[in-house]
Write a protein that holds these residues in place. Structure first.
Motif, PDB file in Angstrom:
ATOM      1  N   ALA A   1       0.801  -1.225   0.000  1.00  0.00           N
ATOM      2  CA  ALA A   1       0.000   0.000   0.000  1.00  0.00           C
ATOM      3  C   ALA A   1       0.832   1.272   0.000  1.00  0.00           C
ATOM      4  O   ALA A   1       0.331   2.326  -0.408  1.00  0.00           O
TER       5      ALA A   1
ATOM      6  N   SER B   1      -0.128   4.658  -2.002  1.00  0.00           N
ATOM      7  CA  SER B   1      -0.328   5.951  -1.346  1.00  0.00           C
ATOM      8  C   SER B   1       0.576   7.031  -1.946  1.00  0.00           C
ATOM      9  O   SER B   1       0.146   8.163  -2.174  1.00  0.00           O
TER      10      SER B   1
ATOM     11  N   VAL C   1      -4.777   2.628   3.162  1.00  0.00           N
ATOM     12  CA  VAL C   1      -4.344   3.962   2.711  1.00  0.00           C
ATOM     13  C   VAL C   1      -5.326   5.029   3.180  1.00  0.00           C
ATOM     14  O   VAL C   1      -4.926   6.091   3.678  1.00  0.00           O
ATOM     15  N   THR C   2      -6.618   4.784   3.022  1.00  0.00           N
ATOM     16  CA  THR C   2      -7.629   5.764   3.427  1.00  0.00           C
ATOM     17  C   THR C   2      -7.655   5.926   4.940  1.00  0.00           C
ATOM     18  O   THR C   2      -7.836   7.030   5.463  1.00  0.00           O
TER      19      THR C   2
ATOM     20  N   LEU D   1      -4.777   9.694   3.011  1.00  0.00           N
ATOM     21  CA  LEU D   1      -4.409   9.598   1.605  1.00  0.00           C
ATOM     22  C   LEU D   1      -3.140  10.376   1.309  1.00  0.00           C
ATOM     23  O   LEU D   1      -2.980  11.528   1.725  1.00  0.00           O
TER      24      LEU D   1
ATOM     25  N   ALA E   1      -0.133   5.169   5.346  1.00  0.00           N
ATOM     26  CA  ALA E   1      -0.417   3.868   4.740  1.00  0.00           C
ATOM     27  C   ALA E   1       0.090   2.738   5.623  1.00  0.00           C
ATOM     28  O   ALA E   1      -0.563   1.700   5.767  1.00  0.00           O
TER      29      ALA E   1
ATOM     30  N   SER F   1      -2.583   0.320   7.377  1.00  0.00           N
ATOM     31  CA  SER F   1      -2.558  -1.073   6.939  1.00  0.00           C
ATOM     32  C   SER F   1      -2.437  -2.022   8.121  1.00  0.00           C
ATOM     33  O   SER F   1      -3.082  -3.073   8.154  1.00  0.00           O
TER      34      SER F   1
END
Length: 431
Positions: free
Chosen positions: A152, A156, A370-371, A375, A381, A385
């Protein structure tokens, strides 16, 4: 455009080897390890248990007897479907937990693989306490979160530097796993006589090829789109199209069956403080992932290129006005991000099976991480994660395992309701 088509052709040719060369190898085996609990409750290996293996025509292809470590192994004449019969008279006082599954039928052995079978002995052990199980799931979540983070971070950084939500990033994960599979299983590049070295070489090639692929796609797809002023929605649609295209290229070349790295499907467990257990390969994944992620964090904080990546991600216009070559930074981001996705695919392949849609299944979790973290930030990230991985595993305490991904999405919804910009994201004023 011609160069891009040439790359795609080479890309397909590499995977085509996976579909043709595998059948030329003949190193298939079936085996397993017999364990049981003695009267004191300790795990013991059962020696002297006899097995026989027959093919679909009922012909016996080999027999084996467990050694002092409970291990048995039968070499097969080739890939195919077999049946395994355990001689219950050699169990030395132990009993099969599932006698109706002896013989074990429909054992499918793929080319150049070692198929491990399981014959549980004794009564099923009562479920462990919720507190012990929670610790085990937490550790498993950390492992999954690190793998998601590996993949991720690139997603990102790409979003932060270009604004692109790259739906094709999951296919780079699959590409990395399949590239390592080609070197490790198909070609069986057995350096120094160890399969670990072979897989390590395959992982290096996966990182290298994935990085090159990311750089080429930036050069011949995304950069021209940026130069022509294509909107982010247009680029998003292109990424979705590429994702679907390469996913079905993988399906066509690799097939719908799952693949596995040799000798890494079942391993020896290590117990920690009586609270949780981990396979040796999982210990390696956690330690190695931690080292790589620490290295990435250090590079982003200390190196010139890393600082430039963070600057462009934070404010592209300001970074460009201060003399930073934004296009060069974006090129580095694509190369590094894709290489990390390839490496994440190799690690994910060690814990799961390797198939044509493995990256797509991981993509949603990458977006969640990521969100959740914020972002456009690499550190966000990483944090998001790991939180997503922990919630995915621990949610199985209260919901069925088939719905465990809901845990990550629920955590995402709850945190974004409180902090819409994500944990490490920066609030922005709109209007």
């Amino acid at each position: 455009m011609t160069t891009l088509l040439g790359f795609v052709a080479a890309f397909v040719a590499i995977l085509a080897v996976n579909g043709t060369a595998v059948a030329q190898n003949g190193d298939e085996t079936v085996g397993g390890t017999m364990r049981a609990k003695d009267e004191s409750g300790e795990n013991v290996f059962v020696e002297g248990v006899e097995f026989s293996v027959v093919d679909v025509d009922g012909n016996e292809v080999g027999t084996a007897t467990t050694d002092a470590d409970g291990v048995w192994l039968v070499e097969l004449p080739g890939p195919g479907v077999y049946s395994v019969l355990l001689d219950t008279e050699t169990l030395q006082g132990f009993e099969l937990r599932n006698p109706d599954k002896n013989p074990l039928t429909g054992v499918e052995v793929q080319p150049s693989t070692n198929k491990n079978t399981l014959f549980p002995l004794g009564e099923r052990v009562l479920e462990e306490s919720n507190s012990i199980r929670a610790v085990q799931l937490f550790v498993d979540g950390i492992k999954l979160g690190m793998i998601i983070a590996m993949c991720a971070i690139g997603l990102s950084l790409i979003y932060g530097t270009t604004g692109l939500t790259n739906f094709a990033h999951g296919e780079m994960v699959t590409f990395g796993a399949m590239t390592a599979y080609v070197f490790h299983v198909t070609w069986q590049l057995d350096f120094l006589g160890t399969w670990m070295t072979s897989l390590a070489f395959g992982a290096i090639m996966a990182v290298l090829f994935a990085g090159i692929a990311g750089g080429l796609f930036n050069r011949f797809v995304w950069k021209p789109l940026r130069n022509r002023g294509a909107s982010l929605i247009s680029a998003l649609v292109v990424s979705i199209g590429l994702s679907i295209f390469f996913r079905y290229v993988f399906l066509y070349q690799f097939g719908g069956r799952a693949g596995f790295y040799r000798d890494y499907r079942i391993g020896q467990q290590v117990e920690f403080f009586g609270l949780f257990t981990m396979l040796r390969k999982d210990i390696f994944i956690v330690v190695f992932s931690a080292l790589v992620l620490v290295g990435i964090g250090t590079a982003l904080s200390r190196t010139r290129v890393g600082k430039a990546m963070r600057a462009v991600s934070d404010n592209r216009d300001l970074a460009e006005s201060s003399g930073i070559d934004v296009e060069q930074v974006i090129r580095y981001v694509w190369i590094v991000g894709s290489a990390l996705a390839g490496l994440g695919g190799v690690l994910f392949g060690l814990t799961e099976n390797i198939n044509w849609e493995m990256g797509f299944r991981l993509l949603l979790l990458m977006f969640a991480g990521v969100t959740l973290g914020g972002l456009g930030t690499a550190y966000g990230a990483l944090l998001g994660s790991i939180i997503a991985g922990v919630f995915i595993q621990m949610s199985t305490l209260v919901i069925p395992g088939d719905m465990k991904n809901v845990g990550a999405l629920m955590a995402l919804i709850i945190i974004l309701l409180v902090r819409p910009q994500g944990l490490l994201g920066r609030a922005e004023r709109i209007g």
